[in-house]
Design a protein around this motif. Sequence first.
Motif, PDB file in Angstrom:
ATOM      1  N   ALA A   1       4.985  67.186 -19.833  1.00 50.04           N
ATOM      2  CA  ALA A   1       5.777  68.261 -19.228  1.00 50.04           C
ATOM      3  C   ALA A   1       7.003  68.590 -20.068  1.00 50.04           C
ATOM      4  CB  ALA A   1       6.184  67.875 -17.812  1.00 50.04           C
ATOM      5  N   VAL A   2       7.698  67.563 -20.550  1.00 51.64           N
ATOM      6  CA  VAL A   2       8.913  67.828 -21.319  1.00 51.64           C
ATOM      7  C   VAL A   2       8.586  68.241 -22.755  1.00 51.64           C
ATOM      8  CG1 VAL A   2       9.320  65.459 -22.108  1.00 51.64           C
ATOM      9  CG2 VAL A   2      11.251  66.976 -21.757  1.00 51.64           C
ATOM     10  N   LEU A   3       7.541  67.660 -23.336  1.00 54.06           N
ATOM     11  CA  LEU A   3       7.183  68.007 -24.712  1.00 54.06           C
ATOM     12  C   LEU A   3       6.621  69.420 -24.814  1.00 54.06           C
ATOM     13  CD1 LEU A   3       5.527  64.625 -25.749  1.00 54.06           C
ATOM     14  CD2 LEU A   3       7.671  65.551 -26.644  1.00 54.06           C
ATOM     15  N   ALA A   4       6.010  69.895 -23.741  1.00 51.93           N
ATOM     16  CA  ALA A   4       5.415  71.234 -23.751  1.00 51.93           C
ATOM     17  C   ALA A   4       6.415  72.326 -23.370  1.00 51.93           C
ATOM     18  CB  ALA A   4       4.221  71.276 -22.803  1.00 51.93           C
ATOM     19  N   ASP A   5       7.572  71.925 -22.895  1.00 53.83           N
ATOM     20  CA  ASP A   5       8.572  72.891 -22.443  1.00 53.83           C
ATOM     21  C   ASP A   5       9.391  73.390 -23.631  1.00 53.83           C
ATOM     22  OD1 ASP A   5      10.558  74.346 -21.270  1.00 53.83           O
ATOM     23  OD2 ASP A   5      11.355  72.723 -20.036  1.00 53.83           O
ATOM     24  N   PRO A   6       9.227  74.664 -24.009  1.00 50.32           N
ATOM     25  CA  PRO A   6       9.980  75.176 -25.166  1.00 50.32           C
ATOM     26  C   PRO A   6      11.484  75.195 -24.931  1.00 50.32           C
ATOM     27  CG  PRO A   6       8.881  76.972 -24.032  1.00 50.32           C
ATOM     28  CD  PRO A   6       8.365  75.708 -23.413  1.00 50.32           C
ATOM     29  N   GLY A   7      11.897  75.172 -23.674  1.00 52.31           N
ATOM     30  CA  GLY A   7      13.322  75.189 -23.375  1.00 52.31           C
ATOM     31  C   GLY A   7      13.946  73.813 -23.285  1.00 52.31           C
ATOM     32  N   ALA A   8      13.115  72.762 -23.359  1.00 57.81           N
ATOM     33  CA  ALA A   8      13.647  71.402 -23.282  1.00 57.81           C
ATOM     34  C   ALA A   8      14.369  71.065 -24.574  1.00 57.81           C
ATOM     35  CB  ALA A   8      12.512  70.409 -23.037  1.00 57.81           C
ATOM     36  N   ARG A   9      15.590  70.559 -24.444  1.00 59.51           N
ATOM     37  CA  ARG A   9      16.403  70.244 -25.621  1.00 59.51           C
ATOM     38  C   ARG A   9      16.359  68.742 -25.872  1.00 59.51           C
ATOM     39  NH1 ARG A   9      21.267  73.955 -23.313  1.00 59.51           N
ATOM     40  NH2 ARG A   9      20.863  72.551 -21.582  1.00 59.51           N
TER      41      ARG A   9
END
Length: 205
Positions: free
Chosen positions: A142-150
Amino acid sequence: MTTGPTLPILAVTGQDGDVDFAFVSGNPALDLTGTVLSRRDEPVDLLAVPADLGRWVAACEGLPDRVTATPSAFDAALNLREAVYRLALDRVLDRRFHIPSLEVVNAAAAGPLPTVRLGDAGVRMSGGLPAVLTHVARSGIAVLADPGARLKECGRTDCTRVYLDRSRGARRAWCGMEECGNRVKAAAYRARRRTSAAPSGRAER
Protein backbone atom coordinates in the motif's frame (compact mmCIF):
# COMPACT_ATOMS: atom_id res chain seq x y z
CA MET A 1 22.83 6.61 0.64
CA THR A 2 22.49 2.93 1.46
CA THR A 3 22.21 0.53 -1.46
CA GLY A 4 21.52 -2.61 0.56
CA PRO A 5 23.18 -4.89 3.08
CA THR A 6 26.50 -6.16 1.73
CA LEU A 7 28.18 -7.10 5.00
CA PRO A 8 27.48 -10.03 7.32
CA ILE A 9 24.68 -9.22 9.75
CA LEU A 10 25.42 -9.70 13.43
CA ALA A 11 22.53 -11.47 15.14
CA VAL A 12 21.55 -10.17 18.56
CA THR A 13 19.05 -12.38 20.34
CA GLY A 14 16.33 -10.78 22.43
CA GLN A 15 15.13 -13.95 24.11
CA ASP A 16 15.88 -12.48 27.53
CA GLY A 17 13.90 -9.36 26.73
CA ASP A 18 16.96 -7.13 26.55
CA VAL A 19 16.26 -5.88 23.01
CA ASP A 20 13.67 -3.14 22.47
CA PHE A 21 12.06 -2.72 19.08
CA ALA A 22 11.35 0.72 17.63
CA PHE A 23 8.15 1.43 15.73
CA VAL A 24 8.89 4.80 14.19
CA SER A 25 8.58 4.22 10.44
CA GLY A 26 4.84 4.75 10.15
CA ASN A 27 4.09 1.39 8.54
CA PRO A 28 4.37 -2.20 9.82
CA ALA A 29 6.36 -3.37 6.81
CA LEU A 30 8.83 -0.50 7.15
CA ASP A 31 9.07 -1.13 10.90
CA LEU A 32 9.93 -4.75 10.11
CA THR A 33 12.84 -3.61 7.93
CA GLY A 34 14.05 -1.54 10.89
CA THR A 35 14.84 -4.69 12.86
CA VAL A 36 18.24 -4.62 11.15
CA LEU A 37 20.26 -1.73 12.57
CA SER A 38 23.09 0.19 10.92
CA ARG A 39 23.07 -1.64 7.62
CA ARG A 40 25.99 0.39 6.21
CA ASP A 41 28.90 -0.76 8.35
CA GLU A 42 28.12 -3.43 10.95
CA PRO A 43 24.50 -4.56 10.52
CA VAL A 44 22.86 -5.87 13.68
CA ASP A 45 19.83 -8.17 13.36
CA LEU A 46 17.33 -7.93 16.21
CA LEU A 47 15.47 -10.98 14.87
CA ALA A 48 18.06 -13.64 15.62
CA VAL A 49 15.69 -16.51 16.44
CA PRO A 50 11.98 -17.25 15.88
CA ALA A 51 11.14 -16.15 19.44
CA ASP A 52 12.41 -12.65 18.61
CA LEU A 53 9.96 -12.45 15.73
CA GLY A 54 7.13 -13.46 18.06
CA ARG A 55 8.14 -10.62 20.40
CA TRP A 56 8.19 -8.16 17.51
CA VAL A 57 4.70 -9.16 16.36
CA ALA A 58 3.34 -8.85 19.91
CA ALA A 59 4.91 -5.39 20.27
CA CYS A 60 3.68 -4.09 16.90
CA GLU A 61 0.43 -2.19 17.36
CA GLY A 62 -2.56 -3.79 15.67
CA LEU A 63 -1.04 -7.25 15.21
CA PRO A 64 -2.00 -10.36 17.24
CA ASP A 65 -0.67 -10.61 20.78
CA ARG A 66 0.85 -14.04 20.30
CA VAL A 67 2.09 -15.98 17.31
CA THR A 68 4.27 -19.04 17.03
CA ALA A 69 7.11 -18.67 14.56
CA THR A 70 8.13 -21.98 13.02
CA PRO A 71 11.56 -22.10 11.34
CA SER A 72 9.98 -21.94 7.88
CA ALA A 73 7.72 -19.02 8.80
CA PHE A 74 10.68 -17.27 10.42
CA ASP A 75 12.69 -17.61 7.21
CA ALA A 76 9.71 -16.28 5.24
CA ALA A 77 9.52 -13.25 7.54
CA LEU A 78 13.21 -12.46 7.06
CA ASN A 79 12.87 -12.82 3.28
CA LEU A 80 9.89 -10.47 3.33
CA ARG A 81 11.80 -7.99 5.47
CA GLU A 82 14.74 -7.81 3.09
CA ALA A 83 12.49 -7.62 0.02
CA VAL A 84 10.51 -4.72 1.49
CA TYR A 85 13.73 -2.96 2.43
CA ARG A 86 15.08 -3.27 -1.12
CA LEU A 87 11.84 -1.95 -2.62
CA ALA A 88 11.69 0.91 -0.11
CA LEU A 89 15.22 1.93 -1.11
CA ASP A 90 14.16 1.75 -4.73
CA ARG A 91 11.45 4.30 -3.93
CA VAL A 92 13.83 6.51 -1.95
CA LEU A 93 16.41 6.44 -4.77
CA ASP A 94 13.74 6.86 -7.47
CA ARG A 95 14.71 3.74 -9.38
CA ARG A 96 12.78 0.80 -10.83
CA PHE A 97 11.66 -1.87 -8.41
CA HIS A 98 13.92 -4.89 -7.95
CA ILE A 99 12.01 -7.74 -9.66
CA PRO A 100 13.00 -10.62 -7.29
CA SER A 101 11.98 -8.48 -4.31
CA LEU A 102 8.65 -7.70 -5.96
CA GLU A 103 8.03 -11.41 -6.36
CA VAL A 104 8.73 -12.07 -2.67
CA VAL A 105 6.41 -9.30 -1.47
CA ASN A 106 3.63 -10.17 -3.91
CA ALA A 107 3.79 -13.85 -2.94
CA ALA A 108 3.59 -12.95 0.76
CA ALA A 109 0.61 -10.67 0.11
CA ALA A 110 -1.25 -13.57 -1.52
CA GLY A 111 -1.14 -15.66 1.68
CA PRO A 112 -3.91 -16.35 4.19
CA LEU A 113 -5.67 -13.33 5.64
CA PRO A 114 -5.94 -12.63 9.36
CA THR A 115 -9.32 -12.46 11.06
CA VAL A 116 -10.41 -8.93 11.99
CA ARG A 117 -13.11 -8.23 14.56
CA LEU A 118 -14.56 -4.92 15.72
CA GLY A 119 -15.36 -4.40 19.39
CA ASP A 120 -15.68 -1.64 21.98
CA ALA A 121 -11.91 -1.68 22.38
CA GLY A 122 -11.42 -1.20 18.65
CA VAL A 123 -10.26 -3.60 15.98
CA ARG A 124 -8.67 -6.87 17.04
CA MET A 125 -6.68 -9.01 14.64
CA SER A 126 -6.10 -12.71 15.08
CA GLY A 127 -4.31 -15.38 13.10
CA GLY A 128 -1.05 -17.25 12.81
CA LEU A 129 2.26 -15.90 11.58
CA PRO A 130 1.51 -16.63 7.88
CA ALA A 131 -1.58 -14.41 8.16
CA VAL A 132 0.45 -11.74 9.95
CA LEU A 133 3.02 -11.74 7.15
CA THR A 134 0.23 -11.39 4.60
CA HIS A 135 -1.04 -8.32 6.43
CA VAL A 136 2.47 -6.86 6.73
CA ALA A 137 3.18 -7.47 3.04
CA ARG A 138 -0.07 -5.80 2.03
CA SER A 139 0.65 -2.80 4.24
CA GLY A 140 4.04 -2.54 2.54
CA ILE A 141 2.47 -2.73 -0.91
CA ALA A 142 0.00 0.00 0.00
CA VAL A 143 2.73 2.48 0.89
CA LEU A 144 5.14 1.46 -1.88
CA ALA A 145 2.42 1.79 -4.51
CA ASP A 146 1.29 5.21 -3.29
CA PRO A 147 2.90 7.89 -5.48
CA GLY A 148 2.15 10.47 -2.80
CA ALA A 149 3.88 8.55 -0.02
CA ARG A 150 7.07 10.33 1.04
CA LEU A 151 9.61 7.68 1.95
CA LYS A 152 12.94 8.79 3.36
CA GLU A 153 16.05 7.29 4.88
CA CYS A 154 16.93 8.57 8.35
CA GLY A 155 19.26 11.55 8.34
CA ARG A 156 21.45 10.22 11.16
CA THR A 157 24.66 8.84 9.67
CA ASP A 158 24.59 5.53 11.54
CA CYS A 159 20.87 4.87 11.02
CA THR A 160 19.51 3.22 7.90
CA ARG A 161 15.81 3.08 8.75
CA VAL A 162 13.39 4.01 5.98
CA TYR A 163 10.31 5.85 7.23
CA LEU A 164 7.11 7.42 5.95
CA ASP A 165 7.24 11.19 6.34
CA ARG A 166 3.76 12.53 7.10
CA SER A 167 4.97 15.83 8.54
CA ARG A 168 3.75 19.15 7.17
CA GLY A 169 5.94 20.14 4.26
CA ALA A 170 7.82 16.80 4.47
CA ARG A 171 10.38 18.39 6.80
CA ARG A 172 11.00 15.41 9.04
CA ALA A 173 14.69 14.52 8.91
CA TRP A 174 14.96 11.50 11.23
CA CYS A 175 13.12 8.23 11.70
CA GLY A 176 12.19 9.39 15.20
CA MET A 177 13.19 12.07 17.66
CA GLU A 178 13.86 9.71 20.56
CA GLU A 179 15.68 7.20 18.38
CA CYS A 180 17.82 9.56 16.31
CA GLY A 181 16.75 13.21 16.36
CA ASN A 182 17.87 13.82 19.93
CA ARG A 183 21.19 12.09 19.24
CA VAL A 184 21.85 14.30 16.22
CA LYS A 185 20.98 17.44 18.16
CA ALA A 186 23.13 16.39 21.12
CA ALA A 187 26.08 15.67 18.82
CA ALA A 188 25.66 19.06 17.12
CA TYR A 189 25.54 20.77 20.51
CA ARG A 190 28.74 19.05 21.63
CA ALA A 191 30.44 20.02 18.39
CA ARG A 192 29.47 23.68 18.90
CA ARG A 193 30.76 23.57 22.47
CA ARG A 194 34.10 22.18 21.30
CA THR A 195 34.36 24.85 18.62
CA SER A 196 33.58 27.69 21.01
CA ALA A 197 36.02 26.33 23.60
CA ALA A 198 38.89 25.93 21.12
CA PRO A 199 41.69 28.55 21.32
CA SER A 200 41.40 31.29 18.72
CA GLY A 201 45.06 30.86 17.68
CA ARG A 202 45.82 34.58 18.03
CA ALA A 203 49.00 35.54 19.84
CA GLU A 204 48.57 37.73 22.91
CA ARG A 205 49.99 41.24 22.67
